[in-house]
Design a protein around this motif. Sequence first.
Motif, PDB file in Angstrom:
ATOM      1  N   GLN A 145       0.832  -1.204   0.000  1.00  0.00           N
ATOM      2  CA  GLN A 145       0.000   0.000   0.000  1.00  0.00           C
ATOM      3  C   GLN A 145       0.868   1.256   0.000  1.00  0.00           C
ATOM      4  O   GLN A 145       0.539   2.240  -0.676  1.00  0.00           O
ATOM      5  CB  GLN A 145      -0.944  -0.023   1.197  1.00  0.00           C
ATOM      6  CG  GLN A 145      -2.017  -1.094   1.105  1.00  0.00           C
ATOM      7  CD  GLN A 145      -2.818  -1.218   2.383  1.00  0.00           C
ATOM      8  OE1 GLN A 145      -2.806  -0.331   3.234  1.00  0.00           O
ATOM      9  NE2 GLN A 145      -3.519  -2.327   2.530  1.00  0.00           N
TER      10      GLN A 145
ATOM     11  N   ASN B  98      -8.018  -2.344  -9.847  1.00  0.00           N
ATOM     12  CA  ASN B  98      -6.790  -2.628  -9.103  1.00  0.00           C
ATOM     13  C   ASN B  98      -6.980  -3.659  -7.999  1.00  0.00           C
ATOM     14  O   ASN B  98      -6.026  -3.979  -7.288  1.00  0.00           O
ATOM     15  CB  ASN B  98      -6.228  -1.336  -8.497  1.00  0.00           C
ATOM     16  CG  ASN B  98      -5.640  -0.412  -9.544  1.00  0.00           C
ATOM     17  OD1 ASN B  98      -5.054  -0.856 -10.521  1.00  0.00           O
ATOM     18  ND2 ASN B  98      -5.810   0.881  -9.345  1.00  0.00           N
ATOM     19  N   THR B  99      -8.188  -4.179  -7.848  1.00  0.00           N
ATOM     20  CA  THR B  99      -8.469  -5.092  -6.743  1.00  0.00           C
ATOM     21  C   THR B  99      -8.713  -6.517  -7.196  1.00  0.00           C
ATOM     22  O   THR B  99      -9.125  -7.345  -6.388  1.00  0.00           O
ATOM     23  CB  THR B  99      -9.711  -4.621  -5.960  1.00  0.00           C
ATOM     24  OG1 THR B  99     -10.901  -4.908  -6.726  1.00  0.00           O
ATOM     25  CG2 THR B  99      -9.643  -3.143  -5.644  1.00  0.00           C
ATOM     26  N   THR B 100      -8.469  -6.805  -8.473  1.00  0.00           N
ATOM     27  CA  THR B 100      -8.815  -8.127  -8.988  1.00  0.00           C
ATOM     28  C   THR B 100      -7.750  -8.659  -9.936  1.00  0.00           C
ATOM     29  O   THR B 100      -7.135  -7.883 -10.680  1.00  0.00           O
ATOM     30  CB  THR B 100     -10.174  -8.080  -9.723  1.00  0.00           C
ATOM     31  OG1 THR B 100     -10.467  -9.374 -10.262  1.00  0.00           O
ATOM     32  CG2 THR B 100     -10.156  -7.056 -10.859  1.00  0.00           C
TER      33      THR B 100
ATOM     34  N   SER C 299      -8.067  -7.673   0.340  1.00  0.00           N
ATOM     35  CA  SER C 299      -8.843  -7.001   1.379  1.00  0.00           C
ATOM     36  C   SER C 299      -8.316  -7.287   2.774  1.00  0.00           C
ATOM     37  O   SER C 299      -8.502  -6.500   3.691  1.00  0.00           O
ATOM     38  CB  SER C 299     -10.312  -7.433   1.298  1.00  0.00           C
ATOM     39  OG  SER C 299     -10.426  -8.840   1.426  1.00  0.00           O
TER      40      SER C 299
ATOM     41  N   HIS D 168     -11.573  -7.493  -4.601  1.00  0.00           N
ATOM     42  CA  HIS D 168     -11.033  -7.256  -3.263  1.00  0.00           C
ATOM     43  C   HIS D 168     -10.027  -8.337  -2.886  1.00  0.00           C
ATOM     44  O   HIS D 168     -10.035  -8.856  -1.775  1.00  0.00           O
ATOM     45  CB  HIS D 168     -12.161  -7.182  -2.228  1.00  0.00           C
ATOM     46  CG  HIS D 168     -13.274  -6.268  -2.619  1.00  0.00           C
ATOM     47  ND1 HIS D 168     -13.067  -4.944  -2.909  1.00  0.00           N
ATOM     48  CD2 HIS D 168     -14.597  -6.496  -2.810  1.00  0.00           C
ATOM     49  CE1 HIS D 168     -14.227  -4.385  -3.249  1.00  0.00           C
ATOM     50  NE2 HIS D 168     -15.152  -5.300  -3.198  1.00  0.00           N
TER      51      HIS D 168
ATOM     52  N   LEU E 209     -12.857  -1.007  -9.593  1.00  0.00           N
ATOM     53  CA  LEU E 209     -12.437  -2.299  -9.067  1.00  0.00           C
ATOM     54  C   LEU E 209     -11.191  -2.862  -9.748  1.00  0.00           C
ATOM     55  O   LEU E 209     -10.673  -3.893  -9.327  1.00  0.00           O
ATOM     56  CB  LEU E 209     -13.580  -3.319  -9.225  1.00  0.00           C
ATOM     57  CG  LEU E 209     -14.826  -3.022  -8.408  1.00  0.00           C
ATOM     58  CD1 LEU E 209     -15.999  -3.839  -8.918  1.00  0.00           C
ATOM     59  CD2 LEU E 209     -14.581  -3.303  -6.943  1.00  0.00           C
TER      60      LEU E 209
END
Length: 419
Positions: A245, A365-367, A308, A305, A363
């Motif tokens: 992050q 960047n989350t998959t 997550s 996610h 979404l």
Amino acid sequence: MSHYAWRWGSPPPPVKRHSEVKHALLRNYLIQYFLTLVSMPSQDRIKLTIVDGFCGGGLYINESGQEVPGSPLVILDAIREAAFLIQTKQDRRKPIDLDVELICIDKSKSALDYLKRLLEDRNYGAALAAGKIQLVRGDFADHCGAAIQRAKDRSKIAGRAIFVLDQYGYARVPVTCLRDIFATLGHAEVILTFYIDALISYLNEANLAGFEQATGIRGGMTAAEIDDMKKSPKWRVHLQSSLYQSLTSQCSAKFYTPFFVRPERGHGDFWLLHLSQHWKARDVMATTHWEHSNHFAHYGRAGFHMFSTGYITKIDSTDQLQSGFDFSDVAATVSQDTMLEQIPAMLFEATDGLTFEQFFMQLINTTPATRTMVEEALLALNERKEIQVLGLDGEESRARVHLKADHVLRLPKQGRFNF
């Protein structure tokens, strides 16, 4: 310093299988990059600068005893193949001019001397003499500004450039270089390797301070937090998530693929980070990862996610190896099934619906899924009447194969359950 050594007349240094895989992905990505970029037969010229920030000598011996190309030759071969494919796949009246300048940077004089001899031996002497291939000695960090300016001078409007930064370790690419790249060049991309396992395994107060000073990445973890975290059986999960992050938030890229190169025989995981300002570039890279499914992974979840709860490290809380998400056919099926479960719940709060473009962009960047995979999941849900796809006129669309960016996605009025 590099652990490789080149001397003309002697065998080139050995290379591990995972480095061959990185080069194969780079080659395939560059070919797809050009094919995607040159989508119209009317285009006849593309200006691009490629910066190979840790180029090495350009040749290795693999584990089978065969000579294999390093990144400079991989890049040059990809340009040639892309030009051939563009010319043969498209109805062109004249050849495409891929006006690419390659800047090769390395700290080792012997590596650059070897690379020069190698390029001359492979018929690139004229390109060297004309400045289409430049060899620069020194640290990438010291020459980053000049490379950015050169790319800007060659592509003043588009700012088109690719930085291949296959660094040794994890601390030779300052985050300031990444920020300058994306602040100056509107269509820049960075392919960055990051030896995350080496950093995680030996991280302590002194190493953390050295890492932060070398890279400029701040706010990952304090020494006290590291000490507290290591008391938890899942400390690697949280630490990797925090570092990831911090890196992505501070590099100024809008889109990224934080997937792992997965070496054999436990040599440790490398992040292969692709950073860009355009979703299509990210999607092409994600597609390339799926094409190399045997060697890439992320230790997170399928569907959306995926991170997550932070990275799921190779070693779980019971010190057992985890297989991770491996981009295999099984993983593709799991991703599809997971998205089919997640999407209705994700549309629940969007009472007026979301366009396909809005849904995908928030979404992306989350998959690990590509745009096509997400589209297929949405169309399947529409076919099952679990969601609705509406056109601009507000009427239900008959789309069965492809979605338009402005198609509106929403739950059926009678199906708004509390997920």
